[in-house]
Design an enzyme around this catalytic site. Structure first.
Site, PDB file in Angstrom:
ATOM      1  N   TRP A   1       7.753  -5.838  83.893  1.00 19.99           N
ATOM      2  CA  TRP A   1       6.828  -5.088  83.046  1.00 19.99           C
ATOM      3  C   TRP A   1       7.530  -3.946  82.327  1.00 19.99           C
ATOM      4  CZ3 TRP A   1       3.416  -8.399  82.290  1.00 19.99           C
ATOM      5  CH2 TRP A   1       3.015  -9.257  83.326  1.00 19.99           C
TER       6      TRP A   1
ATOM      7  N   ASP B   1       3.410   3.545  83.562  1.00 23.44           N
ATOM      8  CA  ASP B   1       2.525   2.402  83.780  1.00 23.44           C
ATOM      9  C   ASP B   1       2.185   2.361  85.269  1.00 23.44           C
ATOM     10  OD1 ASP B   1       1.317  -0.048  84.165  1.00 23.44           O
ATOM     11  OD2 ASP B   1       2.997  -1.241  83.414  1.00 23.44           O
TER      12      ASP B   1
ATOM     13  N   LYS C   1      -6.153  -4.433  89.307  1.00 23.09           N
ATOM     14  CA  LYS C   1      -5.497  -4.403  90.620  1.00 23.09           C
ATOM     15  C   LYS C   1      -6.283  -3.518  91.592  1.00 23.09           C
ATOM     16  CE  LYS C   1      -1.741  -6.081  88.438  1.00 23.09           C
ATOM     17  NZ  LYS C   1      -1.214  -7.444  88.557  1.00 23.09           N
TER      18      LYS C   1
END
Length: 360
Positions: free
Chosen positions: A99, A171, A195
């Protein structure tokens, strides 16, 4: 048989949250309508939005001068929005996995458009992202330092905020609200909600307002943080149902004791599983011990037991374990222990590992 949900995302939600969400689907705020069909401009949903923002700020102790917004597009869109809004001349990035690699790629588009630059100042790619880089130099005069706090695919995590002079952008898709965070260190914290907060479809961003508008740049309306701040996340139709579920999650977090209680729960769950991985002769961890993620526990069969991998997966599945197969790019196993995961499910996985060891 009880199912134990270890999926990496979209992932487990608290049962009470799901039940409250289901009630809202049938009758939202005593309107006689479903939350799936009401106007986002109505006073009932405005109340949901206001309470969600207020609780988000309360739980994370967000200081004055910041705003919380809820938008679409996932963290993947934030990879581009963050540099578009915050990168004036130069920024630094740390690469710890898939990511952060994608975030770096998107920042390069901003460089090409506006003549800015980024520098990757540290990376763990040399060892297949199995550790968190340390002892790196942060350049002077950068606009921000970007990193990914938890790496879902490889199973590494920063366990506290980075300590440096640079302003931070992070992030936090997969570990938001799992531990205390000093928001004042950051110009931006963002993440997909699927999540630890809500079903897929809503993205949160915590934005320091005076970090915006520091340089002249034409930014498309929907990609400008100020657009969403000024309109209270209502510039266009927001993802109504995910925000409604997010509010139920935030209420549950407050009810059980907030971030401090979640931090304690998460430490206990991870310790139980890592202790078994280290003890059990059949298994081994995949990343540096000091950098192990509490959210995504990655492990494989020990070298001499590689041929048992498929058998263990079937064995655990028959015991009710769901979603423990490792990401396709790394293989092995991955047990995601997000906030809503109860320790009883972790113990059930540990028992399956012990019984499988006894069988062999």
């Amino acid at each position: 048989m009880k199912k134990h949900n270890f999926y990496a995302g979209p992932s487990i939600l608290n049962r009470g949250v799901i039940e409250n969400a289901a009630k809202g689907v049938l009758d939202f705020a005593n309107t006689g309508l479903s939350v799936l069909e009401v106007s986002h401009r109505g006073k009932e949903f405005q109340a949901v939005m206001d309470e969600a923002v207020a609780l988000f700020k309360e739980l994370l102790d967000v200081p004055e001068g910041y705003e919380v917004i809820f938008v679409g597009g996932g963290a993947s869109l934030q990879f581009f929005m963050a540099p578009l809004n915050l990168l004036g001349k130069k920024a630094a990035y740390i690469n710890t996995g898939t990511w952060s690699t994608k975030a770096i790629e998107q920042a390069e588009y901003v460089n090409k458009m506006f003549g800015t630059s980024i520098e990757v100042i540290a990376s763990s790619e040399d060892k297949n992202f199995t550790y968190i880089p340390k002892n790196f130099q942060v350049p002077e005069g950068i606009d921000y330092l970007h990193y990914t706090s938890n790496n879902t695919i490889y199973g590494t995590e920063y366990h506290k905020d980075l300590d440096c002079k640079a302003r931070l952008v992070c992030d936090m898709s997969s570990d938001i609200m799992s531990r205390p965070v000093d928001v004042s260190k950051y110009d931006l914290i963002y993440g997909g909600a699927q999540k630890n907060l809500a079903p897929a479809g809503v993205t949160f961003a915590i934005v320091r307002k005076d970090a915006l508008g520091k340089f002249e740049r034409s930014i498309p309306t929907m990609l400008d943080y100020n657009t969403h701040i000024k309109k209270g996340s209502m510039f266009n139709t927001p993802p109504v149902f995910p925000i409604f579920v997010l509010l139920q999650t935030l209420k549950w977090y407050k009810e059980i004791g907030g971030i401090k209680a979640l931090d304690k729960r998460n430490a206990e769950k991870a310790q139980v599983l890592y202790d078994e991985i280290d003890r059990n002769k059949l298994f081994k961890g995949t990343v540096a011990a000091e950098d192990r993620s509490r959210m995504n526990v990655c492990f494989v069969m020990n070298d001499e037991y590689q041929d048992l991998q498929d058998e263990f997966f079937k064995f655990a599945t028959e015991r009710g374990m769901v979603g423990i197969k490792g990401h396709r790019s790394v293989g092995g196993f991955r047990a995601s222990l997000y906030n809503a995961m109860e320790i009883d499910s972790v113990k059930a996985l540990v028992e399956a590992m012990k019984d499988f060891e006894a069988k062999h």
